[in-house]
Design a protein around this motif. Structure first.
Motif, PDB file in Angstrom:
ATOM      1  N   ALA A  37       0.721  -1.305  -0.063  1.00  0.00           N
ATOM      2  CA  ALA A  37      -0.118   0.127   0.096  1.00  0.00           C
ATOM      3  C   ALA A  37       0.820   1.217  -0.034  1.00  0.00           C
ATOM      4  CB  ALA A  37      -0.934   0.000   1.185  1.00  0.00           C
ATOM      5  N   ARG A  38       2.043   1.241   0.654  1.00  0.00           N
ATOM      6  CA  ARG A  38       2.712   2.543   0.754  1.00  0.00           C
ATOM      7  C   ARG A  38       3.514   2.559  -0.396  1.00  0.00           C
ATOM      8  NH1 ARG A  38       4.930   2.288   7.115  1.00  0.00           N
ATOM      9  NH2 ARG A  38       3.582   4.137   7.732  1.00  0.00           N
ATOM     10  N   SER A  39       3.809   1.544  -1.044  1.00  0.00           N
ATOM     11  CA  SER A  39       4.833   1.604  -2.427  1.00  0.00           C
ATOM     12  C   SER A  39       3.907   2.236  -3.343  1.00  0.00           C
ATOM     13  CB  SER A  39       5.354   0.359  -2.838  1.00  0.00           C
ATOM     14  OG  SER A  39       4.265  -0.415  -3.328  1.00  0.00           O
ATOM     15  N   GLN A  40       2.733   1.869  -3.370  1.00  0.00           N
ATOM     16  CA  GLN A  40       1.543   2.477  -4.083  1.00  0.00           C
ATOM     17  C   GLN A  40       1.013   4.132  -3.811  1.00  0.00           C
ATOM     18  OE1 GLN A  40      -1.749   0.112  -5.136  1.00  0.00           O
ATOM     19  NE2 GLN A  40      -0.522  -1.487  -6.235  1.00  0.00           N
ATOM     20  N   LEU A  41       0.858   4.247  -2.378  1.00  0.00           N
ATOM     21  CA  LEU A  41       0.206   5.395  -1.989  1.00  0.00           C
ATOM     22  C   LEU A  41       0.956   6.409  -1.245  1.00  0.00           C
ATOM     23  CD1 LEU A  41      -3.487   3.674  -2.042  1.00  0.00           C
ATOM     24  CD2 LEU A  41      -2.653   5.700  -3.369  1.00  0.00           C
ATOM     25  N   GLY A  42       2.256   5.797  -0.983  1.00  0.00           N
ATOM     26  CA  GLY A  42       2.935   6.708   0.079  1.00  0.00           C
ATOM     27  C   GLY A  42       2.417   7.037   1.607  1.00  0.00           C
ATOM     28  N   GLU A  43       2.474   8.197   1.802  1.00  0.00           N
ATOM     29  CA  GLU A  43       1.942   8.957   2.967  1.00  0.00           C
ATOM     30  C   GLU A  43       0.481   8.913   3.073  1.00  0.00           C
ATOM     31  OE1 GLU A  43       4.620  10.580   1.253  1.00  0.00           O
ATOM     32  OE2 GLU A  43       5.701  11.667   2.619  1.00  0.00           O
ATOM     33  N   MET A  44      -0.160   8.703   1.948  1.00  0.00           N
ATOM     34  CA  MET A  44      -1.552   8.806   1.672  1.00  0.00           C
ATOM     35  C   MET A  44      -2.303   7.596   2.235  1.00  0.00           C
ATOM     36  SD  MET A  44      -2.171  10.774  -1.794  1.00  0.00           S
ATOM     37  CE  MET A  44      -1.160   9.634  -3.106  1.00  0.00           C
ATOM     38  N   VAL A  45      -1.445   6.691   2.755  1.00  0.00           N
ATOM     39  CA  VAL A  45      -2.370   5.752   3.604  1.00  0.00           C
ATOM     40  C   VAL A  45      -2.246   6.369   5.065  1.00  0.00           C
ATOM     41  CG1 VAL A  45      -1.905   3.523   4.564  1.00  0.00           C
ATOM     42  CG2 VAL A  45      -1.054   4.032   2.503  1.00  0.00           C
ATOM     43  N   SER A  46      -3.754   6.445   5.423  1.00  0.00           N
ATOM     44  CA  SER A  46      -4.027   7.017   6.813  1.00  0.00           C
ATOM     45  C   SER A  46      -4.053   6.374   7.911  1.00  0.00           C
ATOM     46  CB  SER A  46      -5.156   7.750   6.549  1.00  0.00           C
ATOM     47  OG  SER A  46      -5.259   8.825   5.703  1.00  0.00           O
ATOM     48  N   ALA A  47      -4.591   5.073   7.703  1.00  0.00           N
ATOM     49  CA  ALA A  47      -4.706   4.107   8.808  1.00  0.00           C
ATOM     50  C   ALA A  47      -4.673   2.763   8.426  1.00  0.00           C
ATOM     51  CB  ALA A  47      -6.202   4.503   9.700  1.00  0.00           C
ATOM     52  N   PHE A  48      -4.373   1.872   9.199  1.00  0.00           N
ATOM     53  CA  PHE A  48      -3.875   0.360   8.996  1.00  0.00           C
ATOM     54  C   PHE A  48      -4.247  -0.289  10.005  1.00  0.00           C
ATOM     55  CE2 PHE A  48      -1.839  -3.294   7.485  1.00  0.00           C
ATOM     56  CZ  PHE A  48      -2.042  -3.356   5.893  1.00  0.00           C
ATOM     57  N   GLU A  49      -5.332  -0.882  10.147  1.00  0.00           N
ATOM     58  CA  GLU A  49      -6.040  -1.508  11.525  1.00  0.00           C
ATOM     59  C   GLU A  49      -6.044  -2.989  11.308  1.00  0.00           C
ATOM     60  OE1 GLU A  49      -5.660   2.023  13.625  1.00  0.00           O
ATOM     61  OE2 GLU A  49      -6.961   0.456  14.700  1.00  0.00           O
ATOM     62  N   LEU A  50      -5.639  -4.005  12.177  1.00  0.00           N
ATOM     63  CA  LEU A  50      -5.601  -5.164  12.081  1.00  0.00           C
ATOM     64  C   LEU A  50      -6.731  -5.790  13.323  1.00  0.00           C
ATOM     65  CD1 LEU A  50      -4.562  -7.880  10.702  1.00  0.00           C
ATOM     66  CD2 LEU A  50      -2.977  -8.087  12.622  1.00  0.00           C
ATOM     67  N   MET A  51      -7.471  -6.615  12.686  1.00  0.00           N
ATOM     68  CA  MET A  51      -8.371  -7.015  13.703  1.00  0.00           C
ATOM     69  C   MET A  51      -8.501  -8.795  13.458  1.00  0.00           C
ATOM     70  SD  MET A  51     -11.609  -4.371  13.043  1.00  0.00           S
ATOM     71  CE  MET A  51     -11.625  -4.447  11.387  1.00  0.00           C
ATOM     72  N   HIS A  52      -8.563  -9.486  14.580  1.00  0.00           N
ATOM     73  CA  HIS A  52      -8.534 -10.978  14.439  1.00  0.00           C
ATOM     74  C   HIS A  52     -10.070 -11.132  14.773  1.00  0.00           C
ATOM     75  CE1 HIS A  52      -8.372 -15.096  16.209  1.00  0.00           C
ATOM     76  NE2 HIS A  52      -7.711 -15.072  15.281  1.00  0.00           N
ATOM     77  N   ARG A  53     -10.252 -12.358  13.829  1.00  0.00           N
ATOM     78  CA  ARG A  53     -11.821 -13.053  14.203  1.00  0.00           C
ATOM     79  C   ARG A  53     -12.516 -12.940  15.322  1.00  0.00           C
ATOM     80  NH1 ARG A  53     -11.891 -18.339  11.102  1.00  0.00           N
ATOM     81  NH2 ARG A  53     -10.809 -18.994  13.057  1.00  0.00           N
ATOM     82  N   GLN A  54     -11.744 -13.000  16.430  1.00  0.00           N
ATOM     83  CA  GLN A  54     -12.100 -13.023  17.646  1.00  0.00           C
ATOM     84  C   GLN A  54     -13.016 -11.707  18.103  1.00  0.00           C
ATOM     85  OE1 GLN A  54     -11.733 -15.776  20.429  1.00  0.00           O
ATOM     86  NE2 GLN A  54     -13.549 -14.693  20.789  1.00  0.00           N
TER      87      GLN A  54
ATOM     88  N   CYS B 227      -6.981  -9.895  19.811  1.00  0.00           N
ATOM     89  CA  CYS B 227      -5.483  -9.234  19.271  1.00  0.00           C
ATOM     90  C   CYS B 227      -6.144  -8.467  18.239  1.00  0.00           C
ATOM     91  CB  CYS B 227      -4.639 -10.207  18.803  1.00  0.00           C
ATOM     92  SG  CYS B 227      -3.085  -9.476  18.317  1.00  0.00           S
ATOM     93  N   PHE B 228      -6.062  -6.920  18.195  1.00  0.00           N
ATOM     94  CA  PHE B 228      -6.413  -5.758  17.330  1.00  0.00           C
ATOM     95  C   PHE B 228      -5.636  -4.948  17.649  1.00  0.00           C
ATOM     96  CE2 PHE B 228      -8.981  -2.925  19.855  1.00  0.00           C
ATOM     97  CZ  PHE B 228      -9.128  -3.572  20.913  1.00  0.00           C
ATOM     98  N   GLY B 229      -5.452  -3.761  16.546  1.00  0.00           N
ATOM     99  CA  GLY B 229      -4.828  -2.653  16.982  1.00  0.00           C
ATOM    100  C   GLY B 229      -4.386  -2.043  15.727  1.00  0.00           C
ATOM    101  N   HIS B 230      -3.554  -0.944  16.069  1.00  0.00           N
ATOM    102  CA  HIS B 230      -2.798   0.089  15.078  1.00  0.00           C
ATOM    103  C   HIS B 230      -1.807  -0.536  14.612  1.00  0.00           C
ATOM    104  CE1 HIS B 230      -5.686   2.347  17.277  1.00  0.00           C
ATOM    105  NE2 HIS B 230      -5.080   2.313  18.495  1.00  0.00           N
ATOM    106  N   VAL B 231      -1.791  -1.545  13.799  1.00  0.00           N
ATOM    107  CA  VAL B 231      -0.652  -2.474  13.522  1.00  0.00           C
ATOM    108  C   VAL B 231       0.566  -1.903  12.245  1.00  0.00           C
ATOM    109  CG1 VAL B 231      -1.555  -3.593  11.264  1.00  0.00           C
ATOM    110  CG2 VAL B 231      -0.320  -4.952  12.737  1.00  0.00           C
ATOM    111  N   GLY B 232      -0.039  -0.883  11.815  1.00  0.00           N
ATOM    112  CA  GLY B 232       1.094   0.028  10.973  1.00  0.00           C
ATOM    113  C   GLY B 232       1.952   0.766  11.828  1.00  0.00           C
ATOM    114  N   ASP B 233       1.400   0.892  13.147  1.00  0.00           N
ATOM    115  CA  ASP B 233       2.511   1.378  14.225  1.00  0.00           C
ATOM    116  C   ASP B 233       3.214   0.109  15.044  1.00  0.00           C
ATOM    117  OD1 ASP B 233       1.345   3.971  13.356  1.00  0.00           O
ATOM    118  OD2 ASP B 233      -0.353   3.370  14.662  1.00  0.00           O
ATOM    119  N   GLY B 234       2.833  -0.777  14.702  1.00  0.00           N
ATOM    120  CA  GLY B 234       3.388  -1.954  15.758  1.00  0.00           C
ATOM    121  C   GLY B 234       2.572  -2.049  17.151  1.00  0.00           C
TER     122      GLY B 234
END
Lengths: 472, 472
Positions: B243-260, B378-385
């Motif tokens: 996503a970043r190679s295509q859109l650079g800093e225009m990626v605003s949020a990247f959140e990961l969510m588990h099925r749980q 387990c969920f969170g702002h995975v782009g920030d680790g």
């Protein structure tokens, strides 16, 4: 507190705990600086090869009460790296700690030792198709530890921030010789006081940075550059707003140059090819880094047209290829060299709240005119409010003709900066040159907090004595 | 050092120098916090209306040796705002200092008092067509002074940084009662130690923030949102790189969510409309803010296709309009509420170097399984680790059935975080909850420097005693 000299007894003490080849004779370059305004005194030079050796040197210096002057690439412009005053110092050069420790392309992180040359950090990033955006004139010589210690600026700040904004973690030796292992690659880490930001910008007075974890960025797939002529600084700021409303964070650089700079190029560096037949009163150099779907020339021409329509821009050139873009940037990059050849009477690295910038330039020019007849070359990273506002003699005169006016000029400029809520050191730092200015213009509560922090972390005052704060 | 209670004698002392309506009876809400884990004790409540009154309160508290607990919106999750231990404290609420002092759209700057509610800062920016990007669940209640004191994170960090990265300048009252006027709007200002970054994240232990100059941004003209199903966290990270190679800093949020998390929604909030018939093992919520020339749906579909081709994504939904985008975000925003209703045994606000994140999740799950049978959301702002890695009872059990396991779970998670170079507090801070953890996992050199700074700036230990650092 009186410090002791780095004398033969101290050298013997160090020889007992460190290998002999950590030490070398002090070559003159360690005692000089780019503007030739300082000359260091006799000193002892150590070139540690690892963090453990740095810690040993600092610990021994602490026990012996010897002052330590950290030394990076020696490119600082405010004398922060010069062992000038007081008893002989230990010059601690990080130049042998020049390894890239790790690169994490997927994390957009690089971990480097403090002695890596800035251009080599950029190259290591480039080798994994990433961008390390800190960029400044001295990048071929400056070392990253010094860039961080002084919170260096440069041309990439508008988009990517100052050096401090590019740093995720630090390893450092504190004044008591303890090694702080804060070399995290984390983007979020709220675990107590931010020592990283305290050491960054402290110019070696609170410890020695030995390594850093730095942010990398995706390289913008497409880059574009334009030179646009504007009537005045207000129009330049309006143009910046317009550019951002169209292109957001993709505006990478926004530099303003006064006609005087082009005239200095003609005078001092006539071989530099100039883009306009007659240089406009003010020129903006704009750089954009775009996503793959956007064409740079089209985007910049669209901006150019909208700016013409809004009456902000009179003339302009959009680079049609990378070579032309490089030519545009070459002009900007040659300005400091032209200035050096003309010889400024007084140079000012200042920043001003953006909205007050046009007034500052008008009132500053008027204040200088009150002092005498001078030429002013005003240029800089105007997107950040950072001006290099430099005052030169009229043709036929030289800086030595105006020794008496220097103080009045500096005072007039800095007083005005202070009145307008600006900074008397935007990107170069305080070093030894601006200690008096910091005392004059600094907030009293901040200064007393700074002195308390210095005394708490470095009670013997061994770290870079006389830089930033007067010796206690 | 023993502090004195904020008793009637102290109240009388304050009444001599401050108007009566600065004081109010302590309502219960000042002594509680969102998770219900702390209950404060009796205290004196002051609600100053301006910086001068804050300075008077701090100065008097210092002279009387009374502890001061600064209070913003009361939304902190680690007990930093709770006057719990020791003699009665002075609770200093900034809620009346809630003015937007100035907005400078052309400079992209807003100057606000510390008591302005975060959502009101966002609204004031919006009113001049700008974005203030700090955004978090509690934004309707949290106050900006508290957000800065705790260096708040949230969903906008990936693109715009943490709270500290959004702050240009501060006004604050230091522990000795001096007012520091550091309210600059400058982007570049290298004039000595960065007190701003020292106070930000210090959680009120080094002074009270009374106002801030904050960065605004051009609003991205077009916004797009997608939900993409990935097989595992490694694929999520590869998708982020793509996503970043295509859109650079225009990626605003990247959140990961588990099925749980989706299962918890079904269980606890069945009315929330779910996008997938069967929730995938892992789902990424991606948000982009684009320039006017790019179509969000097209850009995201292009990313979707490339990710499918690379085998990173199995399924996905690209929002076709703002309403659908809001629905996607609503799911993410309801996760904490579903968690609250299920009732976690132990919650962990952690960050991990991005590259180690998949291993952390695998090893963490194994370590928890060794302790017993639990459900992990387990969920969170995975782009920030940054993960919220929360452990819940199995169906039919409740958190109170596992009181004995809580300590072992927390220890197992934090030990693993520490081994992997992560942080035991990514965005919530240390407060009072994590003082022990900071002592256990913190770098010793950093901790000793923190204690030295605290003693230097607050020698009597009056500022937020017991938060971040144990009382000396």
């Amino acid at each position: 507190m009186t410090l002791n000299p780095a004398d033969t007894a101290f050298r013997d003490r160090l020889s007992a705990v460190l290998p002999d080849d950590v030490f070398r004779p002090v070559e003159p370059r360690y005692l000089e600086e780019p503007r030739g305004r300082y000359a260091g005194q006799s000193a002892l030079l150590a070139l540690p090869r690892n963090t453990g050796e740095v810690a040993t040197l600092i610990r021994e210096a602490g026990e012996a009460g010897v002052g330590v002057v950290p030394y990076g690439g020696g490119t600082g412009l405010v004398g922060g790296q010069i062992a000038q005053d007081g008893p002989a110092r230990l010059i601690l050069s990080l130049e042998r700690m020049n390894k890239v420790r790790d690169v994490y392309p997927d994390e957009n992180v690089i971990v480097v030792e403090a002695g890596v040359i800035l251009a080599d950090v950029q190259a290591a990033a480039d080798a994994v198709d990433r961008l390390f955006p800190l960029s400044l004139a001295a990048e071929g010589t400056a070392r990253i530890g010094g860039n961080l210690a002084t919170n260096a600026g440069g041309t990439g700040v508008l988009r990517y921030g100052n050096a401090r904004d590019l740093c995720l973690g630090l390893e450092a030796v504190l004044p008591d010789g303890q090694i702080w292992n804060g070399l995290t690659r984390l983007r979020k880490n709220n675990t107590g006081y931010d020592l990283r930001h305290l050491l960054i910008g402290a110019e070696g007075t609170l410890g020695v940075i030995t390594a850093a974890a730095l942010k990398l960025f995706a390289k913008p797939p497409r880059r574009g550059t334009a030179l646009l002529a504007v009537e005045n600084p207000r129009a330049a700021l309006d143009l910046l707003s317009l550019a951002r409303s169209q292109l957001g964070e993709m505006v990478s650089a926004f530099e303003l140059m006064h006609r005087q700079g082009f005239e200095f190029l003609t005078e001092a560096l006539p071989d530099v090819r100039q883009p306009f037949e007659t240089p406009p009163e003010w020129t903006v150099l704009i750089d954009v880094g775009l996503s793959a779907d956007l064409d740079p020339a089209t985007s910049l021409e669209k901006l150019f047209e909208a700016a013409m329509e809004a009456g902000l821009v009179q003339d302009g050139l959009v680079a049609q290829n990378q070579q032309q873009a490089n030519e545009f940037w070459y002009i900007r990059e040659m300005l400091p060299e032209a200035n050096r050849r003309i010889g400024s009477i007084s140079s000012h690295d200042i920043s001003i709240p953006l909205g007050a910038l046009p007034d500052f330039i008008a009132q500053g020019n008027a204040a200088i005119a009150d002092i005498g007849a001078f030429r002013i070359n005003c240029f800089g990273h105007v997107g950040d409010g950072n001006l290099h506002y430099n005052v030169f003699p009229m043709p036929g005169k030289s800086r030595s003709d105006h020794e008496n006016a220097r103080h009045a000029i500096k005072r007039a400029v800095h007083d005005l900066v202070d009145q307008m809520g600006g900074s008397i050191s935007a990107e170069h730092g305080i070093g030894r040159t601006k200690v008096d200015d910091l005392e004059r213009y600094g907030d009293p509560a901040k200064l007393s907090a700074m002195r308390a922090i210095k005394a708490a972390l470095d009670p013997k005052g061994i770290m870079n004595p006389g830089a930033v704060l007067r010796e206690a």
